[in-house]
Scaffold this motif. Structure first.
Motif, mmCIF file in Angstrom:
data_model
loop_
_atom_site.group_PDB
_atom_site.id
_atom_site.type_symbol
_atom_site.label_atom_id
_atom_site.label_comp_id
_atom_site.label_asym_id
_atom_site.label_seq_id
_atom_site.Cartn_x
_atom_site.Cartn_y
_atom_site.Cartn_z
ATOM 1 N N ARG A 46 25.631 45.463 77.792
ATOM 2 C CA ARG A 46 24.372 45.887 77.424
ATOM 3 C C ARG A 46 23.680 45.408 76.067
ATOM 4 O O ARG A 46 22.366 45.576 76.195
ATOM 5 C CB ARG A 46 24.263 47.346 77.460
ATOM 6 N N GLY A 47 24.614 45.147 75.295
ATOM 7 C CA GLY A 47 24.082 44.829 73.922
ATOM 8 C C GLY A 47 23.561 43.381 73.899
ATOM 9 O O GLY A 47 23.028 42.994 72.515
ATOM 10 N N ILE A 48 23.841 42.472 74.663
ATOM 11 C CA ILE A 48 23.473 41.042 74.572
ATOM 12 C C ILE A 48 22.121 40.900 74.213
ATOM 13 O O ILE A 48 21.656 40.080 73.162
ATOM 14 C CB ILE A 48 24.060 40.192 75.772
ATOM 15 N N ALA A 108 17.086 40.062 70.553
ATOM 16 C CA ALA A 108 15.735 40.294 69.968
ATOM 17 C C ALA A 108 16.134 40.603 68.630
ATOM 18 O O ALA A 108 15.058 40.203 67.538
ATOM 19 C CB ALA A 108 15.483 41.753 70.648
ATOM 20 N N LEU A 109 17.103 41.207 68.220
ATOM 21 C CA LEU A 109 17.514 41.635 66.683
ATOM 22 C C LEU A 109 17.424 40.053 65.813
ATOM 23 O O LEU A 109 16.989 40.127 64.795
ATOM 24 C CB LEU A 109 18.755 42.507 66.526
ATOM 25 N N VAL A 110 18.311 39.352 66.283
ATOM 26 C CA VAL A 110 18.484 38.094 65.690
ATOM 27 C C VAL A 110 16.948 37.219 65.317
ATOM 28 O O VAL A 110 16.780 36.912 64.365
ATOM 29 C CB VAL A 110 19.548 37.033 66.273
ATOM 30 N N PHE A 111 16.246 37.187 66.465
ATOM 31 C CA PHE A 111 15.193 36.770 66.632
ATOM 32 C C PHE A 111 13.987 37.189 65.292
ATOM 33 O O PHE A 111 13.330 36.737 64.592
ATOM 34 C CB PHE A 111 14.209 36.670 67.736
ATOM 35 N N VAL A 112 13.937 38.785 65.373
ATOM 36 C CA VAL A 112 12.958 39.471 64.564
ATOM 37 C C VAL A 112 13.558 39.161 63.074
ATOM 38 O O VAL A 112 12.540 39.226 62.156
ATOM 39 C CB VAL A 112 13.039 40.963 64.862
ATOM 40 N N VAL A 113 14.800 39.378 62.787
ATOM 41 C CA VAL A 113 15.148 39.457 61.564
ATOM 42 C C VAL A 113 15.134 38.033 61.024
ATOM 43 O O VAL A 113 14.630 37.864 59.690
ATOM 44 C CB VAL A 113 16.613 39.540 61.359
ATOM 45 N N ALA A 114 15.336 37.043 61.889
ATOM 46 C CA ALA A 114 14.913 35.731 61.299
ATOM 47 C C ALA A 114 13.596 35.495 61.086
ATOM 48 O O ALA A 114 12.955 34.929 59.986
ATOM 49 C CB ALA A 114 15.377 34.391 62.337
ATOM 50 N N TRP A 136 8.794 39.536 75.256
ATOM 51 C CA TRP A 136 10.029 39.086 75.529
ATOM 52 C C TRP A 136 10.941 39.605 74.970
ATOM 53 O O TRP A 136 12.036 39.841 75.624
ATOM 54 C CB TRP A 136 10.054 37.352 75.203
ATOM 55 N N ALA A 137 10.801 40.397 73.726
ATOM 56 C CA ALA A 137 11.798 41.288 73.222
ATOM 57 C C ALA A 137 12.216 42.516 74.113
ATOM 58 O O ALA A 137 13.386 42.923 74.114
ATOM 59 C CB ALA A 137 11.520 41.408 71.722
ATOM 60 N N VAL A 138 11.184 43.003 74.556
ATOM 61 C CA VAL A 138 11.177 44.200 75.310
ATOM 62 C C VAL A 138 12.143 44.154 76.534
ATOM 63 O O VAL A 138 12.889 44.854 76.801
ATOM 64 C CB VAL A 138 9.701 44.848 75.697
ATOM 65 N N TRP A 139 11.876 42.724 76.993
ATOM 66 C CA TRP A 139 12.769 42.401 78.257
ATOM 67 C C TRP A 139 14.235 42.133 77.791
ATOM 68 O O TRP A 139 15.005 42.659 78.763
ATOM 69 C CB TRP A 139 12.057 41.279 78.911
ATOM 70 N N LEU A 140 14.036 41.745 76.693
ATOM 71 C CA LEU A 140 15.537 41.259 76.426
ATOM 72 C C LEU A 140 16.490 42.478 75.991
ATOM 73 O O LEU A 140 17.608 42.732 76.652
ATOM 74 C CB LEU A 140 15.798 40.393 75.120
ATOM 75 N N VAL A 141 15.899 43.583 75.315
ATOM 76 C CA VAL A 141 16.530 44.967 75.114
ATOM 77 C C VAL A 141 16.680 45.531 76.334
ATOM 78 O O VAL A 141 17.593 46.304 76.315
ATOM 79 C CB VAL A 141 15.766 45.654 74.043
ATOM 80 N N ALA A 142 15.780 45.672 77.528
ATOM 81 C CA ALA A 142 15.599 46.656 78.450
ATOM 82 C C ALA A 142 16.536 46.134 79.538
ATOM 83 O O ALA A 142 16.870 47.125 80.406
ATOM 84 C CB ALA A 142 14.471 47.095 78.660
ATOM 85 N N ALA A 143 16.451 44.951 80.079
ATOM 86 C CA ALA A 143 16.764 44.301 81.180
ATOM 87 C C ALA A 143 18.268 44.731 81.665
ATOM 88 O O ALA A 143 18.570 45.386 82.602
ATOM 89 C CB ALA A 143 16.644 42.951 81.547
#
Length: 201
Positions: free
Chosen positions: A9-11, A16-22, A186-193
């Protein structure tokens, strides 16, 4: 291969977290960089300080993790599911791979019209053109599977959001801002899918 449900569930959230932080971190470290004026891709452009580090952390790694999200969705597709569901999630695997490719095909900061810059722009467009039909087909297929309505609504909503951000809103707001809205979808999809998928069975 068995993967802990918690890790599974956390992948997407990790991607998304790595992308935003970067984006935030490298953007803050680059003198003169302004989110409303400069595209995200400038952080990884040839000739920009720490560009290679951003490309790997901000684009390649999240793209690889996005592929993992799509592949984990693929293994959960029922054998009796509509073909649109399976084709849609395969396109989402492609979208993740192309997102990673954007990090391997950086812009040329000194020449936006150079072949290198055009390759990057092409990768961006392929990412969008894989993500939109991928989420659309997956969503339409999920509507026909009992109990999959939350997945359907997530994917259809992301398809609409990406179309608006990538093609419509750029006429009404700065292109870098519209691009960031596309990344947000895209981040919403990553977090929720995957968390939604785990509720299905």
């Amino acid at each position: 291969m068995h993967i802990s449900p918690r890790i599974d569930r956390g992948i997407g959230a990790l991607a998304a977290l790595v992308f935003v932080v970067a984006v935030v971190g490298f953007g803050a470290a680059l003198p003169g960089y302004r989110a409303l004026s400069h595209p995200v891709a400038l952080l990884g452009a040839t000739g920009v300080p720490h560009a290679q580090a951003f490309s790997w952390l901000g684009l390649v790694l999240p793209g690889v993790l996005a592929c993992a999200v799509a592949l984990r969705l693929l293994v959960r597709v029922p054998r009796t599911a509509p073909w649109t569901l399976r084709v849609g999630v395969q396109l989402l695997v492609l979208a993740g791979a192309v997102f990673a490719a954007m990090g391997l095909l950086p812009l040329d900061a000194s020449d936006i019209e150079s072949p290198a810059s055009q390759f990057h722009a092409s990768a961006w467009m392929v990412w969008v053109l894989a993500f939109v039909p991928g989420t659309l087909l997956y969503g339409l297929g999920a509507l026909r599977v009992p109990g999959w309505r939350p997945q359907a609504l997530l994917h259809l909503g992301c398809a609409v959001g990406m179309v608006l951000a990538a093609f419509v809103l750029q006429a009404w707001m700065p292109a870098p801002l519209a691009q960031r809205l596309a990344f947000a979808v895209w981040a919403v999809w990553l977090v929720a899918a995957l968390p939604l998928a785990h509720r299905l069975r």
